[in-house]
Write an enzyme that holds these catalytic residues in place. Structure first.
Site, PDB file in Angstrom:
ATOM      1  N   LYS A 161       0.837  -1.214   0.000  1.00 47.40           N
ATOM      2  CA  LYS A 161       0.000   0.000   0.000  1.00 47.40           C
ATOM      3  C   LYS A 161       0.868   1.260   0.000  1.00 47.40           C
ATOM      4  O   LYS A 161       0.657   2.161  -0.800  1.00 47.40           O
ATOM      5  CB  LYS A 161      -0.884  -0.006   1.254  1.00 47.40           C
TER       6      LYS A 161
ATOM      7  N   ARG B 200      -4.529  10.687   4.122  1.00 44.51           N
ATOM      8  CA  ARG B 200      -3.395  11.582   4.424  1.00 44.51           C
ATOM      9  C   ARG B 200      -2.334  11.529   3.338  1.00 44.51           C
ATOM     10  O   ARG B 200      -1.706  12.521   3.001  1.00 44.51           O
ATOM     11  CB  ARG B 200      -2.708  11.135   5.730  1.00 44.51           C
TER      12      ARG B 200
ATOM     13  N   ASP C  22      -5.255  12.823  12.933  1.00 39.63           N
ATOM     14  CA  ASP C  22      -5.937  11.525  12.888  1.00 39.63           C
ATOM     15  C   ASP C  22      -5.740  10.787  14.203  1.00 39.63           C
ATOM     16  O   ASP C  22      -5.261  11.372  15.170  1.00 39.63           O
ATOM     17  CB  ASP C  22      -5.509  10.699  11.683  1.00 39.63           C
TER      18      ASP C  22
END
Ligand code: EPU
Length: 432
Positions: free
Chosen positions: A33, A103, A127
């Site tokens: 990712k 983000r 966050d």
């Protein structure tokens, strides 16, 4: 209705977990990712059609696709590849509606500055990890000639001439290193990034940039050299394996026992994590195409302290805390990267764990068994940790807010289920 039992949450998307193990079989590790999101950003650097292969089917990639589309780029998925067509004319704007979901969308700053000379990107805000500033990104980009200011919640960035310079990062920030690397590809002269982050995803980005015609050397070490070039061209690249996904299945073996092969996993990217697991009693070995992990007995306590790569990744800490909460003995866990990254501990306490937090430390006293409860996934890794904890708990654990898990894990439930774990994904029932 007062909701106290796992069964009371049938009106929500959830993952139900029952006692599991030993696990057995093999699991294929997806592309990383945290690499693919930056590779997608790098496609803004120049016009043309890019192919990125081994792309995980996860929500964060979908949102990054929306970010690129908003900028005017077309993004299509073909099996496990992404085909990205960047036209000559794009806008440099990313609104808050997108950055608040991801983000990592700030990764487009460097590539937009080098690609079109300007960007207006909404600040993503805080966050669940706590305070997440971008001052190091700003200082790094300013050091090579960019002008940045924050107004009305947006970062406005412009540049006339990117100028290669020596840049000493105050901290080896992953995102700042990547933004600077991308921006510096088109600078006049050479940028030497000192105290650069060394993560494998940064080395993967450098391979991609070099395939595009950039001249990046030293990525993966703390000194990265980017010699600016006049032109770049599209590339075709296969994403490196996701070391944090791999760590998740290694931790699952730690929690549930068994013998599992992780196909495609890179042991060299998880050296300290594997060493820590060994200390706890999980055997790890190189397999033909990956890593094999074996755990037969109850694990032992071990002290854990997160550090930038090649140290123990902060992203693996919730997984390790889940293991340690049922290990034999007392462990001290220290978080050195993100001040607020202990929120999931409250969920483990609901399952009967014995954990005390103080600032950036946690003292974990292993209990024999956790007890199943409804718990929430506060972020991607904390969510995966809740699923693992449920495997070591008596009775039913219901993990809620599973959208966090979907952001970063391709088919976590299916993959764990294929190893014999008793996990199920359930949709919304009983909605009147
Ligand atoms: N920091 C600053 N100023 C900055 C940038 C960072 O003070 O300008 C601080 C942060 O507040 C934090 C530390 O530096 O305390 C590390 O931040 P870094 O910039 O290295 O992390 P990141 O780029 O925001 C990436 C991963 C995270 C992973 C961290 C650390 C992506 C998309 N995210 O974040 O992954 O935890 O590196 O390894 O690459 C995840 O995958 O779940 C995840 C959160």
């Amino acid at each position: 209705m007062e909701r106290t039992h796992p069964e009371d949450f049938t009106d929500q998307e959830r993952i139900e977990v029952r006692p599991s193990g030993p696990l057995e079989g093999s699991v294929v590790i997806s592309g990383a990712k945290n690499s693919v999101l930056k590779l997608m950003a790098a496609c803004l650097l120049t016009e043309g059609t890019f192919t990125i292969r081994n792309v995980p089917d996860i929500e964060d990639v979908k949102v990054m696709g929306d970010v690129l589309r908003h900028i005017g780029v077309s993004v299509h998925r073909a099996d496990n590849a992404l085909v990205i067509q960047r036209p000559a004319l794009i806008t440099g704007e990313v609104p808050y509606a997108l950055t608040e979901q991801l983000r990592a969308s700030t990764a487009v700053l460097g590539s937009l500055l080098a690609g079109i000379g300007n960007a207006r990107v909404a600040l993503p805000g805080g966050d669940d990890f706590g305070h997440r500033p971008i001052d190091i990104h700003v200082a790094a980009l300013e050091a090579i000639g960019c002008r940045l200011k924050i107004s009305g919640g947006d970062i406005y960035a412009t540049v006339d001439n990117l100028v290669g310079n020596p840049v000493l990062l105050e901290y080896p920030s992953v995102g700042a290193t990547e933004n600077l690397m991308m921006a510096a590809t088109r600078a006049t002269g050479t940028t030497v990034i000192d105290n650069a982050a060394r993560e494998p995803e940064i080395a993967d980005l450098a391979v991609f940039l070099n395939q595009m015609g950039a001249k990046v050397s030293g990525a993966g070490t703390s000194t990265i050299c980017v010699e600016g070039v006049g032109e770049l061209h599209p590339a075709d690249h296969t994403v490196v394996a996701d070391r944090i996904e791999a760590a998740t299945y290694l931790a699952a073996v730690g929690v549930a026992g068994g013998e599992v092969t992780l196909e495609g996993a890179r042991g060299d990217h998880l050296a300290i994590f594997c060493r820590k697991l060994e200390e706890m009693g999980v055997r790890t070995a190189k397999a033909a195409n990956g890593i094999m992990a074996t755990a037969m007995n109850r694990l032992q306590a071990a002290d854990v302290s997160t550090l930038p790569y090649p140290g123990l990744p902060t992203d693996t800490k919730p997984l390790l805390v889940a293991i340690l909460s049922v290990a034999d003995g007392v462990s001290i866990v220290t978080e050195n990267l993100f001040s607020g990254r202990f929120r999931y501990v409250d969920e483990l306490l609901r399952m009967g764990a014995d954990i005390r937090t103080e600032g950036h430390h946690a003292v974990v006293r292993g209990v024999k068994r956790l007890s199943g409860a409804p718990v929430r996934a506060h972020d991607i890794r904390a969510g995966a940790a809740m699923v693992l904890a449920g495997m070591a708990a008596e009775g039913l654990t219901t993990v809620l807010d599973v959208h966090h898990i979907d952001r970063g894990y391709e088919n976590l439930v299916g993959k764990l289920g294929s190893l014999g774990a008793d996990v199920q994904r359930l949709g919304v029932l009983d909605v009147c």
